[in-house]
Design an enzyme around this catalytic site. Structure first.
Site, mmCIF file in Angstrom:
data_model
loop_
_atom_site.group_PDB
_atom_site.id
_atom_site.type_symbol
_atom_site.label_atom_id
_atom_site.label_comp_id
_atom_site.label_asym_id
_atom_site.label_seq_id
_atom_site.Cartn_x
_atom_site.Cartn_y
_atom_site.Cartn_z
ATOM 1 N N ASP A 275 -15.697 -5.844 -1.429
ATOM 2 C CA ASP A 275 -17.079 -5.594 -1.869
ATOM 3 C C ASP A 275 -17.661 -6.821 -2.565
ATOM 4 O O ASP A 275 -18.837 -7.146 -2.393
ATOM 5 C CB ASP A 275 -17.123 -4.397 -2.831
ATOM 6 C CG ASP A 275 -17.035 -3.069 -2.095
ATOM 7 O OD1 ASP A 275 -17.232 -3.067 -0.856
ATOM 8 O OD2 ASP A 275 -16.750 -2.050 -2.751
ATOM 9 N N THR B 262 -5.418 8.708 -0.278
ATOM 10 C CA THR B 262 -3.948 8.567 -0.191
ATOM 11 C C THR B 262 -3.471 7.166 -0.555
ATOM 12 O O THR B 262 -2.287 6.964 -0.813
ATOM 13 C CB THR B 262 -3.478 8.847 1.248
ATOM 14 O OG1 THR B 262 -4.025 7.827 2.100
ATOM 15 C CG2 THR B 262 -3.953 10.206 1.738
ATOM 16 N N ARG C 57 -7.674 0.726 3.092
ATOM 17 C CA ARG C 57 -6.896 1.663 2.294
ATOM 18 C C ARG C 57 -7.651 2.970 2.196
ATOM 19 O O ARG C 57 -8.787 2.996 1.741
ATOM 20 C CB ARG C 57 -6.772 1.100 0.873
ATOM 21 C CG ARG C 57 -5.418 0.704 0.527
ATOM 22 C CD ARG C 57 -5.199 0.270 -0.880
ATOM 23 N NE ARG C 57 -6.205 0.420 -1.902
ATOM 24 C CZ ARG C 57 -5.941 0.325 -3.183
ATOM 25 N NH1 ARG C 57 -4.708 0.121 -3.590
ATOM 26 N NH2 ARG C 57 -6.873 0.429 -4.085
ATOM 27 N N ASP D 147 -12.986 -4.669 -6.568
ATOM 28 C CA ASP D 147 -12.782 -4.559 -5.115
ATOM 29 C C ASP D 147 -13.135 -5.893 -4.452
ATOM 30 O O ASP D 147 -14.298 -6.286 -4.393
ATOM 31 C CB ASP D 147 -13.671 -3.430 -4.567
ATOM 32 C CG ASP D 147 -13.366 -3.158 -3.100
ATOM 33 O OD1 ASP D 147 -13.427 -4.106 -2.288
ATOM 34 O OD2 ASP D 147 -13.048 -2.008 -2.759
HETATM 35 C C1 PRP Z 1 -8.023 -4.197 -0.243
HETATM 36 C C2 PRP Z 1 -7.388 -5.564 -0.234
HETATM 37 C C3 PRP Z 1 -6.068 -5.302 0.438
HETATM 38 C C4 PRP Z 1 -5.721 -3.926 -0.046
HETATM 39 C C5 PRP Z 1 -4.697 -4.037 -1.129
HETATM 40 O O1 PRP Z 1 -8.588 -3.902 0.996
HETATM 41 O O2 PRP Z 1 -8.159 -6.544 0.405
HETATM 42 O O3 PRP Z 1 -6.116 -5.341 1.853
HETATM 43 O O4 PRP Z 1 -6.926 -3.361 -0.558
HETATM 44 O O5 PRP Z 1 -4.271 -2.794 -1.538
HETATM 45 P P1 PRP Z 1 -2.808 -2.240 -1.249
HETATM 46 O O6 PRP Z 1 -1.852 -3.356 -1.605
HETATM 47 O O7 PRP Z 1 -2.697 -1.062 -2.161
HETATM 48 O O8 PRP Z 1 -2.734 -1.865 0.191
HETATM 49 P P2 PRP Z 1 -9.453 -2.573 1.256
HETATM 50 O O9 PRP Z 1 -8.588 -1.472 1.726
HETATM 51 O O10 PRP Z 1 -10.295 -2.301 0.038
HETATM 52 O O11 PRP Z 1 -10.343 -2.981 2.490
HETATM 53 P P3 PRP Z 1 -11.493 -4.083 2.620
HETATM 54 O O12 PRP Z 1 -10.815 -5.445 2.544
HETATM 55 O O13 PRP Z 1 -12.047 -3.799 3.966
HETATM 56 O O14 PRP Z 1 -12.479 -3.886 1.510
HETATM 57 N N1 URA Z 2 -7.948 -3.719 -3.476
HETATM 58 C C1 URA Z 2 -8.862 -4.443 -4.164
HETATM 59 O O1 URA Z 2 -9.794 -5.015 -3.585
HETATM 60 N N2 URA Z 2 -8.719 -4.515 -5.501
HETATM 61 C C2 URA Z 2 -7.706 -3.922 -6.161
HETATM 62 O O2 URA Z 2 -7.642 -4.053 -7.405
HETATM 63 C C3 URA Z 2 -6.776 -3.166 -5.415
HETATM 64 C C4 URA Z 2 -6.909 -3.092 -4.065
#
Ligand code: PRP
Ligand code: URA
Length: 209
Positions: free
Chosen positions: A203, A108, A104, A200
Protein backbone atom coordinates in the site's frame (compact mmCIF):
# COMPACT_ATOMS: atom_id res chain seq x y z
CA UNK A 1 21.19 -24.17 8.46
CA UNK A 2 20.86 -21.08 6.27
CA UNK A 3 23.03 -18.03 6.85
CA UNK A 4 21.15 -14.98 8.07
CA UNK A 5 22.84 -11.64 7.35
CA UNK A 6 21.44 -8.49 8.92
CA UNK A 7 22.83 -5.48 7.06
CA UNK A 8 24.72 -3.06 9.26
CA UNK A 9 25.69 -0.56 6.56
CA UNK A 10 24.95 2.99 7.79
CA UNK A 11 23.32 4.05 4.50
CA UNK A 12 20.92 1.10 4.65
CA UNK A 13 20.08 1.81 8.30
CA UNK A 14 19.51 5.52 7.58
CA UNK A 15 17.18 4.83 4.67
CA UNK A 16 15.23 2.22 6.67
CA UNK A 17 14.66 4.94 9.29
CA UNK A 18 13.01 7.05 6.59
CA UNK A 19 10.64 4.34 5.29
CA UNK A 20 9.45 3.53 8.82
CA UNK A 21 8.10 7.06 9.30
CA UNK A 22 4.35 7.50 8.86
CA UNK A 23 4.92 10.89 7.22
CA UNK A 24 7.02 9.46 4.36
CA UNK A 25 4.80 9.61 1.24
CA UNK A 26 4.66 7.11 -1.64
CA UNK A 27 7.13 8.95 -3.86
CA UNK A 28 9.90 9.00 -1.25
CA UNK A 29 8.95 5.54 0.03
CA UNK A 30 9.38 4.04 -3.45
CA UNK A 31 12.65 5.87 -3.97
CA UNK A 32 14.04 4.62 -0.63
CA UNK A 33 12.93 1.01 -1.22
CA UNK A 34 14.74 1.08 -4.54
CA UNK A 35 17.93 2.59 -3.05
CA UNK A 36 17.93 0.12 -0.14
CA UNK A 37 17.50 -2.79 -2.57
CA UNK A 38 20.48 -1.53 -4.57
CA UNK A 39 22.70 -1.27 -1.48
CA UNK A 40 21.54 -4.65 -0.17
CA UNK A 41 22.20 -6.23 -3.55
CA UNK A 42 25.78 -4.91 -3.46
CA UNK A 43 26.31 -6.46 -0.02
CA UNK A 44 24.52 -9.74 -0.77
CA UNK A 45 26.54 -10.46 -3.90
CA UNK A 46 29.97 -10.28 -2.19
CA UNK A 47 30.53 -14.02 -2.45
CA UNK A 48 29.50 -14.59 -6.08
CA UNK A 49 32.01 -16.83 -7.81
CA UNK A 50 34.47 -15.37 -10.34
CA UNK A 51 36.47 -16.98 -13.10
CA UNK A 52 39.63 -15.89 -14.92
CA UNK A 53 39.34 -14.91 -18.60
CA UNK A 54 42.06 -13.80 -20.97
CA UNK A 55 41.35 -10.53 -22.80
CA UNK A 56 43.17 -7.96 -24.92
CA UNK A 57 43.67 -4.46 -23.58
CA UNK A 58 44.86 -1.84 -26.09
CA UNK A 59 48.36 -2.57 -24.72
CA UNK A 60 48.65 -6.34 -24.19
CA UNK A 61 46.96 -9.62 -23.29
CA UNK A 62 45.96 -9.96 -19.65
CA UNK A 63 43.77 -11.99 -17.34
CA UNK A 64 40.67 -10.41 -15.78
CA UNK A 65 37.85 -11.65 -13.58
CA UNK A 66 34.26 -12.17 -14.67
CA UNK A 67 31.21 -13.66 -12.96
CA UNK A 68 31.07 -17.43 -13.34
CA UNK A 69 28.11 -19.18 -14.95
CA UNK A 70 24.82 -17.73 -16.13
CA UNK A 71 23.76 -14.31 -14.95
CA UNK A 72 21.40 -14.04 -12.01
CA UNK A 73 17.63 -13.89 -11.91
CA UNK A 74 15.60 -11.61 -9.66
CA UNK A 75 12.14 -12.79 -8.61
CA UNK A 76 9.96 -10.25 -6.79
CA UNK A 77 6.96 -11.47 -4.80
CA UNK A 78 4.07 -9.29 -6.06
CA UNK A 79 3.13 -6.68 -5.33
CA UNK A 80 5.55 -5.14 -2.89
CA UNK A 81 8.60 -7.00 -4.20
CA UNK A 82 8.26 -5.02 -7.45
CA UNK A 83 9.58 -2.00 -5.57
CA UNK A 84 12.96 -3.71 -5.19
CA UNK A 85 13.49 -4.74 -8.83
CA UNK A 86 14.93 -1.47 -10.20
CA UNK A 87 17.48 -1.28 -7.41
CA UNK A 88 18.57 -4.86 -8.03
CA UNK A 89 18.82 -4.27 -11.79
CA UNK A 90 20.90 -1.14 -11.32
CA UNK A 91 23.56 -3.44 -9.79
CA UNK A 92 22.98 -6.44 -12.08
CA UNK A 93 21.59 -5.06 -15.35
CA UNK A 94 21.87 -8.40 -17.18
CA UNK A 95 19.71 -10.28 -14.66
CA UNK A 96 16.49 -11.88 -15.90
CA UNK A 97 13.31 -11.12 -13.96
CA UNK A 98 10.57 -13.57 -12.96
CA UNK A 99 7.36 -12.74 -11.08
CA UNK A 100 5.46 -14.63 -8.40
CA UNK A 101 2.07 -13.25 -7.39
CA UNK A 102 1.00 -14.02 -3.83
CA UNK A 103 -1.19 -12.18 -1.39
CA UNK A 104 -1.80 -12.86 2.25
CA UNK A 105 -5.39 -13.74 3.09
CA UNK A 106 -6.20 -11.11 5.73
CA UNK A 107 -8.14 -13.63 7.87
CA UNK A 108 -5.94 -16.74 7.76
CA UNK A 109 -2.65 -14.93 6.90
CA UNK A 110 -2.03 -17.83 4.49
CA UNK A 111 -0.50 -16.96 1.08
CA UNK A 112 -2.74 -17.25 -1.99
CA UNK A 113 -0.96 -17.71 -5.35
CA UNK A 114 -2.33 -15.83 -8.35
CA UNK A 115 0.58 -15.53 -10.80
CA UNK A 116 3.88 -17.17 -11.71
CA UNK A 117 6.07 -16.43 -14.72
CA UNK A 118 9.76 -17.30 -14.57
CA UNK A 119 12.69 -17.08 -17.01
CA UNK A 120 12.85 -20.37 -18.96
CA UNK A 121 16.37 -21.13 -17.70
CA UNK A 122 15.73 -20.27 -14.03
CA UNK A 123 16.90 -23.70 -12.90
CA UNK A 124 20.42 -22.87 -14.14
CA UNK A 125 20.58 -19.48 -12.45
CA UNK A 126 21.26 -18.11 -9.01
CA UNK A 127 17.86 -16.67 -8.07
CA UNK A 128 17.34 -13.74 -5.71
CA UNK A 129 13.77 -13.71 -4.35
CA UNK A 130 12.91 -10.20 -3.14
CA UNK A 131 10.12 -8.88 -0.92
CA UNK A 132 10.37 -5.90 1.42
CA UNK A 133 8.57 -7.75 4.26
CA UNK A 134 9.15 -11.12 5.94
CA UNK A 135 6.36 -11.36 8.54
CA UNK A 136 4.94 -14.84 9.30
CA UNK A 137 7.10 -16.22 6.48
CA UNK A 138 4.08 -17.74 4.70
CA UNK A 139 4.62 -15.81 1.44
CA UNK A 140 8.38 -16.28 1.14
CA UNK A 141 8.21 -19.97 2.12
CA UNK A 142 5.51 -20.57 -0.55
CA UNK A 143 7.34 -18.55 -3.25
CA UNK A 144 10.59 -20.44 -2.65
CA UNK A 145 8.77 -23.79 -2.68
CA UNK A 146 7.27 -22.84 -6.04
CA UNK A 147 10.76 -22.14 -7.41
CA UNK A 148 12.11 -25.41 -6.02
CA UNK A 149 9.20 -27.32 -7.59
CA UNK A 150 10.33 -25.87 -10.93
CA UNK A 151 13.88 -27.13 -10.40
CA UNK A 152 15.61 -23.99 -9.09
CA UNK A 153 18.37 -24.98 -6.68
CA UNK A 154 20.36 -21.84 -5.92
CA UNK A 155 18.07 -19.43 -4.12
CA UNK A 156 18.73 -16.45 -1.86
CA UNK A 157 16.04 -14.38 -0.15
CA UNK A 158 16.31 -10.65 0.42
CA UNK A 159 13.93 -8.55 2.52
CA UNK A 160 14.13 -5.08 4.00
CA UNK A 161 12.30 -5.72 7.29
CA UNK A 162 11.91 -9.11 8.98
CA UNK A 163 10.18 -10.44 12.09
CA UNK A 164 11.96 -13.16 14.10
CA UNK A 165 8.93 -15.45 13.59
CA UNK A 166 9.35 -15.32 9.80
CA UNK A 167 13.11 -15.85 9.91
CA UNK A 168 12.61 -18.92 12.11
CA UNK A 169 10.00 -20.37 9.75
CA UNK A 170 12.16 -19.77 6.69
CA UNK A 171 15.13 -21.46 8.36
CA UNK A 172 12.96 -24.45 9.26
CA UNK A 173 11.31 -24.86 5.83
CA UNK A 174 14.23 -23.81 3.61
CA UNK A 175 17.47 -24.33 5.53
CA UNK A 176 19.44 -24.18 2.26
CA UNK A 177 18.34 -20.60 1.43
CA UNK A 178 20.50 -17.75 2.71
CA UNK A 179 18.57 -14.75 4.01
CA UNK A 180 19.59 -11.09 3.75
CA UNK A 181 17.74 -8.66 6.01
CA UNK A 182 17.88 -4.84 6.18
CA UNK A 183 16.46 -4.61 9.70
CA UNK A 184 15.42 -7.36 12.13
CA UNK A 185 12.41 -6.19 14.16
CA UNK A 186 10.92 -7.22 17.52
CA UNK A 187 7.83 -9.29 16.73
CA UNK A 188 4.47 -9.64 14.94
CA UNK A 189 1.27 -8.09 16.30
CA UNK A 190 -2.12 -9.89 16.48
CA UNK A 191 -2.84 -8.99 12.83
CA UNK A 192 0.45 -10.40 11.55
CA UNK A 193 2.04 -6.96 11.08
CA UNK A 194 5.67 -6.42 11.95
CA UNK A 195 6.37 -4.29 15.06
CA UNK A 196 7.69 -1.60 14.80
CA UNK A 197 7.74 -2.31 11.03
CA UNK A 198 6.52 0.18 8.48
CA UNK A 199 2.88 -0.80 7.92
CA UNK A 200 1.67 -2.35 4.66
CA UNK A 201 4.58 -2.19 2.21
CA UNK A 202 2.46 -2.75 -0.93
CA UNK A 203 0.00 0.00 0.00
CA UNK A 204 2.81 2.42 0.81
CA UNK A 205 4.69 1.74 -2.44
CA UNK A 206 1.65 2.01 -4.69
CA UNK A 207 -0.37 4.55 -2.71
CA UNK A 208 -3.38 2.23 -2.36
CA UNK A 209 -5.77 2.19 0.63
C1 PRP B 1 3.03 -8.54 2.12
C2 PRP B 1 4.52 -8.53 1.87
C3 PRP B 1 4.85 -9.99 1.82
C4 PRP B 1 3.90 -10.58 2.83
C5 PRP B 1 4.65 -10.86 4.09
O1 PRP B 1 2.33 -8.77 0.94
O2 PRP B 1 4.89 -7.82 0.72
O3 PRP B 1 4.66 -10.59 0.55
O4 PRP B 1 2.89 -9.60 3.05
O5 PRP B 1 3.85 -11.49 5.01
P1 PRP B 1 4.05 -13.01 5.44
O6 PRP B 1 5.53 -13.18 5.70
O7 PRP B 1 3.22 -13.13 6.68
O8 PRP B 1 3.57 -13.87 4.33
P2 PRP B 1 0.72 -8.70 0.87
O9 PRP B 1 0.14 -10.04 1.12
O10 PRP B 1 0.24 -7.58 1.74
O11 PRP B 1 0.46 -8.40 -0.66
P3 PRP B 1 0.83 -7.11 -1.53
O12 PRP B 1 2.34 -7.10 -1.69
O13 PRP B 1 0.12 -7.40 -2.81
O14 PRP B 1 0.33 -5.89 -0.83
N1 URA C 1 3.10 -7.30 5.15
C1 URA C 1 3.37 -5.98 5.20
O1 URA C 1 3.32 -5.27 4.18
N2 URA C 1 3.69 -5.45 6.40
C2 URA C 1 3.77 -6.19 7.52
O2 URA C 1 4.09 -5.62 8.59
C3 URA C 1 3.47 -7.57 7.44
C4 URA C 1 3.16 -8.11 6.23
Amino acid sequence: MSNVTVMDHPLIQHKIGIIRRTDTGSKDFRQMISEIAMLMCYEATRDLKLQDVEIETPICTTTVKELQGKKLAVVPILRAGLGMVDGMLSMIPAAKVGHIGLYRDPETLEPVEYYCKLPADSAEREVFVVDPMLATGGSSVAAIQLLKDKGVQNIRFMCIIAAPEGVKRMQKEHPDVDIYIGGLDERLNDHGYIVPGLGDAGDRIFGTK
